[in-house]
Design an enzyme around this catalytic site. Sequence first.
Site, mmCIF file in Angstrom:
data_model
loop_
_atom_site.group_PDB
_atom_site.id
_atom_site.type_symbol
_atom_site.label_atom_id
_atom_site.label_comp_id
_atom_site.label_asym_id
_atom_site.label_seq_id
_atom_site.Cartn_x
_atom_site.Cartn_y
_atom_site.Cartn_z
ATOM 1 N N MET A 74 42.228 5.315 -22.169
ATOM 2 C CA MET A 74 42.675 6.115 -23.383
ATOM 3 C C MET A 74 43.338 7.452 -23.017
ATOM 4 O O MET A 74 43.449 8.644 -23.739
ATOM 5 C CB MET A 74 41.223 6.563 -24.251
ATOM 6 N N CYS A 75 44.081 7.403 -21.748
ATOM 7 C CA CYS A 75 44.675 8.582 -21.245
ATOM 8 C C CYS A 75 46.189 8.477 -21.733
ATOM 9 O O CYS A 75 46.533 7.496 -21.632
ATOM 10 C CB CYS A 75 44.410 8.686 -19.794
ATOM 11 N N HIS A 76 46.651 9.634 -22.116
ATOM 12 C CA HIS A 76 48.021 9.921 -22.715
ATOM 13 C C HIS A 76 49.031 9.808 -21.499
ATOM 14 O O HIS A 76 48.387 10.239 -20.577
ATOM 15 C CB HIS A 76 48.307 10.923 -23.545
ATOM 16 N N MET A 110 42.675 14.851 -16.101
ATOM 17 C CA MET A 110 42.277 13.347 -15.675
ATOM 18 C C MET A 110 43.379 13.145 -14.817
ATOM 19 O O MET A 110 43.049 12.511 -13.702
ATOM 20 C CB MET A 110 42.327 12.461 -17.165
ATOM 21 N N GLU A 111 44.591 13.615 -14.736
ATOM 22 C CA GLU A 111 45.435 13.193 -13.720
ATOM 23 C C GLU A 111 45.238 14.083 -12.563
ATOM 24 O O GLU A 111 45.057 13.551 -11.344
ATOM 25 C CB GLU A 111 46.770 13.797 -14.217
ATOM 26 N N ASP A 125 39.608 4.924 3.605
ATOM 27 C CA ASP A 125 40.101 3.509 3.731
ATOM 28 C C ASP A 125 40.889 3.629 5.341
ATOM 29 O O ASP A 125 40.821 2.796 6.002
ATOM 30 C CB ASP A 125 41.135 3.133 2.688
#
EC number: 4.6.1.17
Length: 155
Positions: A74-76, A110-111, A125
Site C-alpha cells: 500500500m506504499c505509494h 517507509m522508504e 549476508d
Amino acid sequence: MVEFTHISDGRAQMVDISAKPDVVREAVAQGRIYLRPATLAAIREGSVVKGNVLATARVAATLAVKDTPRIIPMCHTIPLGAVTVDFTEGDGYIEATVVTKSTGKTGVEMEALTGVSVALLTIWDMVKSAEKDENGQYPVTCIEGIRVVEKKKGQ
C-alpha cells in the site's frame, strides 16, 4: 478507536492522496546490527572475502529505497529527490542511517525504513560465514532498533 486509512470495510486499499498538495518531505531512519569484534575489524580493514561490505550495503539500501512500493503493497510510488546512506561503528555494532527526501503528496518514512532494513540485511549476508558459531548459529549477530528518528514536512 484508532482509524486506519489503509483499511476500508475490512479490505486493504491504497489511500487516495491525489488531492493533497506537493510538499517537501524528509525522513531519517536508523538501525543497528551487532557483530563479533573480529567481524567488525574485518569490515574496517576491508578484508571480508565477499568485498567491501559498507559500499555494497550502501548500494543495496539505495536500490531498496527506490523499490519500496514494489515490496510494501500500500506504499505509494513517490518522486525521490535524494537518498543518503551512512554507517557509524559503535561498541560491537554498526549503525545504518538513511535519509530520504522528496517533494510529493505523502511521506518518505517507509522508504527510509526499507533502506535501513536492507542495508543491515546486506551486511549480515556479507559476513554471515564469519558470524556463525561451530553449530552454524548466530549467537552475536542481531539486527535491532530500526526506527524513524526524524520526519519533516514542509521545510
